[in-house]
Design a protein around this motif. Structure first.
Motif, short mmCIF file in Angstrom:
data_model
loop_
_atom_site.label_atom_id
_atom_site.label_comp_id
_atom_site.label_asym_id
_atom_site.label_seq_id
_atom_site.Cartn_x
_atom_site.Cartn_y
_atom_site.Cartn_z
N GLU A 1 1.08 -0.98 -0.12
CA GLU A 1 0.09 -0.28 0.30
C GLU A 1 0.90 1.67 -0.17
O GLU A 1 1.73 1.09 0.33
N VAL A 2 0.26 2.73 -0.10
CA VAL A 2 1.09 3.54 -0.68
C VAL A 2 0.57 4.21 0.43
O VAL A 2 -1.52 5.12 -0.01
N LEU A 3 1.19 4.98 1.46
CA LEU A 3 0.46 5.96 2.63
C LEU A 3 1.17 7.58 1.76
O LEU A 3 2.51 6.94 2.10
N SER A 4 0.43 8.37 2.14
CA SER A 4 0.85 9.75 2.19
C SER A 4 0.49 10.29 3.47
O SER A 4 0.26 9.92 3.88
N VAL A 5 1.80 11.10 3.62
CA VAL A 5 1.91 11.91 4.11
C VAL A 5 1.77 13.52 4.53
O VAL A 5 2.68 13.72 3.95
N CYS A 6 1.13 14.54 4.66
CA CYS A 6 0.98 15.82 4.26
C CYS A 6 1.19 16.64 6.18
O CYS A 6 0.59 16.11 6.68
N GLY A 7 1.19 17.30 5.36
CA GLY A 7 1.43 18.41 6.30
C GLY A 7 2.67 19.70 6.49
O GLY A 7 3.50 19.69 5.53
N GLU A 8 2.22 21.19 6.80
CA GLU A 8 2.98 21.85 6.97
C GLU A 8 4.23 20.96 6.99
O GLU A 8 4.16 21.23 7.61
N ASN A 9 4.76 22.95 6.72
CA ASN A 9 6.52 22.77 7.31
C ASN A 9 6.74 22.89 8.54
O ASN A 9 6.00 23.74 9.09
#
Ligand SMILES: Nc1ncnc2c1ncn2[C@@H]1O[C@H](COP(=O)(O)OP(=O)(O)OP(=O)(O)O)[C@@H](O)[C@H]1O
Ligand SMILES: [Mg+2]
Length: 511
Positions: free
Chosen positions: A32-40
């Motif tokens: 599976e592919v998990l993206s982790v997003c968030g500001e700097n």
């Protein structure tokens, strides 16, 4: 979810009492592919460093299970042995070694001292083929552009028996063609059952690639959702905690007379068959934002290096600043002439990693703080004044740092970038060159940087912006130059300009 491969539970990580991660939990199944997003500075890289053993077991709270086993890693060697491979945000290849040596570093084929060169060469070619990089394995890494280096890092990861590949902003330095290759590689790996954690500020990629998207804000886990049910706007809203209306805040500003005129700029590396910059001429106006587009290797960065006096080969150009002819041979003479540059590769050219955030910001203007009480040799520094400037620019650019005294290498990638921009602005340039200014910068901070660019041109500064992000080039520039194989291939007003027009120009052959 398929059988869980990875289960990170309630991870807490603090740096000198400041919490960077505040109880983050994520899980991931095989393939599976998990993206982790968030500001700097939200904690993405820190979470990955915990996972990969850069921060060893015992230096964080919480547990990590991989294939059902608790990981108690004392370093990245331990996690690599399990099949967890991380490719860091900042490239980590040894510049003076060959591509092949880098791929096998610490992992050489053959027994004891005698390595089997032929086998390594063969294997290296095969791995380079898998990342569609058409170069000789014995080329030195420093001869490659950042984009190509990134692909070498991936080839290096493929050489290890990888079960979980962590890519921390792999595409921030790649052009669209290279990004396609990379995304295809990740998809292929997924089909082979290799899981991937993907960190990127490019939300279109995130959505195209991922099964899951996890969002972190200020060290808190906000949510993990099925990618197919999200839009870019949903992710942004979770990241920043508010809705962001527009991505490119274009503001009216006045464009004045020509401030910089470059004629017949040419740059060539010793022994190269064609120049990297080939007879380029252009003008820059007061208060103008001039965008420069083109593929990696088109000569954009080298052209900027010529203007800033830091090209490391042969070059010549006739440069007029405010109508006066100028010779710019060193960075010092560029700064004296009022030209400042934020380089593309901040690790190599932008920062002194072990120096404090504050000193990195004032580094180019230290002379301004020299006191008269001492000779220049033992030069004292007016620390109050220096500190005042540091505070002002940290606030102006919203650099997120626990303290100005912190070594800059500890800042998140995006915040390092902001510090470098601060350093350039302190020299009060007339012309500011920004080479990939928003590389690795989150949507909220990008918006702030665009706002800042407009406020600078309104004050009469002129900006040259090299960018591989076409929406940004079109959304922010007044005028756009397009380069191809060292030559200037087109010039466009931003009105009516499309990505297609630029791409057609960027790949066109002939005169
Ligand atoms: N070694 C360290 N020492 C002190 N503070 C640190 C260290 N490493 C990270 N931090 C801090 O932890 C926070 C999270 O940083 P991190 O690098 O994880 O952010 P990020 O989400 O990867 O950001 P970016 O998108 O800019 O790469 C930041 O405030 C950063 O300054
Ligand atoms: Mg990061």
């Amino acid at each position: 979810m398929k059988q869980p491969l990875l289960d990170m539970r309630d991870i807490v990580k603090s740096f000198s009492g400041v919490r960077a991660l505040n109880g983050v939990s994520i899980t991931l199944g095989e393939g599976e592919v998990l993206s982790v997003c968030g500001e700097n500075g939200s904690g993405k890289s820190t979470l990955m460093k915990v996972l990969s053993g850069v921060w060893p077991y015992g230096s964080y709270e919480g547990e990590i299970y991989f294939q059902g086993e608790l990981i108690q890693a004392s370093g990245i060697r331990d996690t690599e042995a399990l099949g967890i491979v991380i490719i860091h945000q900042e490239l980590a290849l040894v510049q003076e070694l060959s591509v092949m040596d880098n791929i096998f570093l610490g992992n050489e084929i053959g027994s004891f001292a005698r390595l089997n060169d032929e086998a390594m060469h063969h294997r290296a070619s095969e791995l380079l083929g898998r990342v569609k990089l058409n170069i000789q394995p014995d080329m030195l890494v420093r001869e490659l552009g950042v984009g190509q280096q990134q692909l070498v890092e991936i080839a290096k990861a493929l050489n290890k028996n990888v079960k979980l590949l962590i890519l921390d902003e792999p595409t921030s330095s790649l052009t669209s063609a290279d990004i396609r290759i990379l995304l295809d590689i990740v998809s292929e790996l997924r089909d082979q059952g290799i899981a991937c954690i993907y960190i990127s500020h490019k939300l279109d990629e995130v959505l195209a690639l991922s099964d899951w998207v996890a969002v972190i804000r200020d060290g808190d886990h906000i949510a993990t959702k099925v990618a197919a049910e999200l839009t870019q706007h949903d992710i942004i809203a979770m990241m920043v905690g508010r809705q962001l209306e527009e991505l490119f805040p274009r503001e009216d500003h006045e464009i004045g007379e020509v401030v910089l005129r470059v004629n017949n700029a040419t740059a060539i590396q010793a022994g190269a068959s064609r120049p990297q910059v080939d007879n380029v001429s252009f003008d820059l106006h007061r208060g103008e934002i001039l965008g420069i587009a083109g593929l990696i290797g088109s000569g954009r960065t080298e052209l900027m290096q010529c203007l800033y006096g830091c090209y490391d080969g042969q070059y010549q150009a006739t440069v007029e600043l405010d109508g006066q002819s100028k010779q710019i041979r060193t960075q010092r003479s560029a700064l004296a002439a009022g030209i400042a540059m934020v380089p593309e590769d901040r690790k190599r050219h932008g920062i002194v990693p072990i120096m404090s955030v504050g000193r990195n910001i004032t580094l180019s203007v230290l002379d301004n703080y020299k006191t008269n009480h001492f000779s220049s040799v033992f030069g004292g520094v007016d620390e109050d004044k220096e500190y005042q400037d540091i505070e002002e620019y940290i606030a102006r650019l919203k650099v997120k740092t626990a303290s100005p005294e912190l070594a800059i290498k500890h800042l998140s990638g995006g915040n390092q970038q902001k510090a470098i921009i601060a350093k350039c602005l302190l020299t009060h340039p007339k012309i500011l060159i920004l080479d990939e200014p928003t590389r690795g910068i989150d949507v909220g901070a990008k918006y702030e940087i665009y706002k800042l660019m407009y406020s600078l041109v309104k004050e009469g500064m002129s900006i040259i912006m090299v960018s591989s992000e076409l929406p940004e080039v079109i959304g922010i520039s007044d005028r756009v130059l397009v380069m191809h194989e060292g030559k200037l291939k087109g010039e466009f007003d931003h009105q009516g300009l499309t990505q297609e027009i630029i791409m057609n120009c960027a790949i066109k052959e002939g005169a």
